[in-house]
Write an enzyme that holds these catalytic residues in place. Sequence first.
Site, PDB file in Angstrom:
ATOM      1  N   HIS A 159      22.975  28.526  65.730  1.00  0.00           N
ATOM      2  CA  HIS A 159      22.592  27.709  66.894  1.00  0.00           C
ATOM      3  C   HIS A 159      22.450  26.222  66.545  1.00  0.00           C
ATOM      4  O   HIS A 159      22.233  25.408  67.437  1.00  0.00           O
ATOM      5  CB  HIS A 159      21.274  28.205  67.493  1.00  0.00           C
ATOM      6  N   ASP A 195      26.862  37.874  66.096  1.00  0.00           N
ATOM      7  CA  ASP A 195      25.459  37.853  66.515  1.00  0.00           C
ATOM      8  C   ASP A 195      25.405  38.081  68.032  1.00  0.00           C
ATOM      9  O   ASP A 195      26.335  37.729  68.763  1.00  0.00           O
ATOM     10  CB  ASP A 195      24.859  36.479  66.152  1.00  0.00           C
ATOM     11  N   HIS A 197      23.731  36.533  70.184  1.00  0.00           N
ATOM     12  CA  HIS A 197      23.647  35.273  70.935  1.00  0.00           C
ATOM     13  C   HIS A 197      24.844  34.386  70.638  1.00  0.00           C
ATOM     14  O   HIS A 197      25.334  34.357  69.514  1.00  0.00           O
ATOM     15  CB  HIS A 197      22.357  34.532  70.565  1.00  0.00           C
ATOM     16  N   ASP A 284      21.561  41.763  65.922  1.00  0.00           N
ATOM     17  CA  ASP A 284      20.722  41.905  67.116  1.00  0.00           C
ATOM     18  C   ASP A 284      21.494  42.521  68.279  1.00  0.00           C
ATOM     19  O   ASP A 284      20.985  42.602  69.392  1.00  0.00           O
ATOM     20  CB  ASP A 284      20.081  40.566  67.514  1.00  0.00           C
TER      21      ASP A 284
END
Lengths: 344, 345
Positions: A159, A195, A197, A284
Amino acid sequence: MKTIYSDAHRLHAPPLEFNYGDFGPAFETPRRAEIVLARVRETGLGEILPPDDLGLAAARRIHDAGLLEFIETTYGEWQRRYGESYVIPTAWVAPGMRRKLPNQLRARLGYYCIDTSTSLTAGSWPAARAAVDVAVTAQRLVAQGERAAFALCRPPGHHAGSDFYGGYCFFNNAAIAAQAFIDGGAKRVAVLDVDFHHGNGTQEIFYRRGDVLFCSIHGHPEDEYPYFSGYEDETGAAAGEGFNANFPLRPGAAWQNYQPALAAALKRIDSYGADAIVVSLGVDTFEHDPISHFKLRSEDYPRMGEMIAGARRPTLFVMEGGYAVEEIGLNTVNVLTGFESGAR
Amino acid sequence: MKTVFTEDHRHQDGRLELMDGKFVPAFEMPRRAQIVIDRVRSKKLGPVVTPESFDLEPVYRVHDKGLVKFLQTAWDEWVQAHGCYDALPITWHTRAFRKKPPLPESIDGKLSYYALDAGTPITAGTWRAVRGAVDVALTGVKLVNGGDKVVFSLCRPPGHHAGSDFYGGYCFLNNAAIAAQAFRDLGAKRVAILDVDYHHGNGTQELFYNREDILTISIHADPLQEFPFFLGFADETGKGKGDGYHLNLPLRWGAKWDKYEEALSAAMKKLKKFAPDVVVVSLGLDTFKEDPISKFKLEHEDYLRMGEMIAGARKPTLFVFEGGYAVDALGINTVNVLTGFEQKR
């Protein structure tokens, strides 16, 4: 497969995070990396080596000098100014405002940081620096001929962008490693982000570049953090046009939905002809992850690893997210052992 | 001078706000308006009237329908997702890959889409209080339009940080901007908004930045030092047809009346030259020396001078209440501006 790991990640350990309107126990904890390391040992995945101390040169290739200095100096200044509290922004550069670096520390937080859940701690700087060393040390192993390596980075990185941080990430370990491949002579590198996200930082860093292909499979931004990027129609710009591929999936996606997206991403990577692959490895996507909404099961992760091995490229795995802590070791190492059996 | 007021403001009662990394009791609290209305009554400023109910059309003249709908539904969606406590955003759009990203479907995404800070809680009663504040402002417009020379709209929550499609800085809908547009729609050709709140009126600036029929002037703390940090610089003068119709007068921390008076003189000069049919004042009192979150140094009696100077424009004037967090002094300072205005008029 060798694993690169450093204990320095433990220095970054905020007990709480600000999420969903309140302070609650932090999801991104040192225990995450410890459980993955224990599983690496238990399964005999391979040697576990410490990182080399490589300095900041590799990080500077990706990140703005102002961001690096901010991460290094802010915690101390904050303590002097505001005392014991969480170092998180409360106001930010809203749409229509101007991206001008303000004087006030509390305002600079809103300039550099993209959310309220990533607090800077006394140990953020050494931990984030060590994570970069872990990534680049592992990258060197692969550049020198290893089929694959595992950079057990913590804090995660995907991120973090050229001049912003957030989403538990400070420096973009995977992007720094991808750049290190290029700087070592690779013509084309692919970053595959699995991931849950969207890897908005990695996308931002390489959005205008054709020498790094970014493919991300993630929760649809209409439903999931980081909300404002990760749509399918973000395909790159300028020289990077056509070198960014997003595969958003809806909440509830199980392996049957995930597998075709991964196959499509790997097909893109194959036709791109990458010299090396960097995998942003978040687990995740797991069915019991406390903050995510996919439904992958532990037995799906070996298949993920096998499919990635099928690309037949030198591959660097870089640890990202995954918050179902008890199963994070099993799921992560399942990807790696799946890769090894697929690579045989 | 009539004061328009409703007890509905009490429905906005945030428990805590996030400031410098910790939760602190919300500065923007119901007692603020209570102390002002008490002072209005004890100083016999004039009749206190309850607002009429208006429909949402005047709001839609200024705000995006999506924001308005969000403010009506956010609490219920939040409670369903997280439970019964104040709603705050967790992230925001930064360096998005599109000018305007699509509105997310989840409540956390929506909060992050519309909010410009994490200090503005949405509570069970937010919408009711916000509607009340808009009615208070619009009733003030109606009175001035009907011939009252000056009216005080005691709005709470405040409004000047709210823009076309964002809320924050304790503000949800921009009461002063809605009032200014309503004056235009009732026939005023030119309207001036003078914002004397300590913080830059970024919402008001955004709303009228391209307009030459609504002059906007803001005197505030330098954004390099103070919230909202990323707007309110002196070189922002309007755009397109609106170029030359916006004026920012940022002052450094520590400004006392001498510095403030200079800026206000410049503002009034610009305002008089514009020759508006009506003036809307965004009246914040957080310029006071004891304000807990601000750093100007105005004294009680300076507010009398401020009111006198504003009266010097000799225009029909609507005062719209904004910020001010030194609660015990808030009644005195607010009413000082209004009595200063009346004495000079």
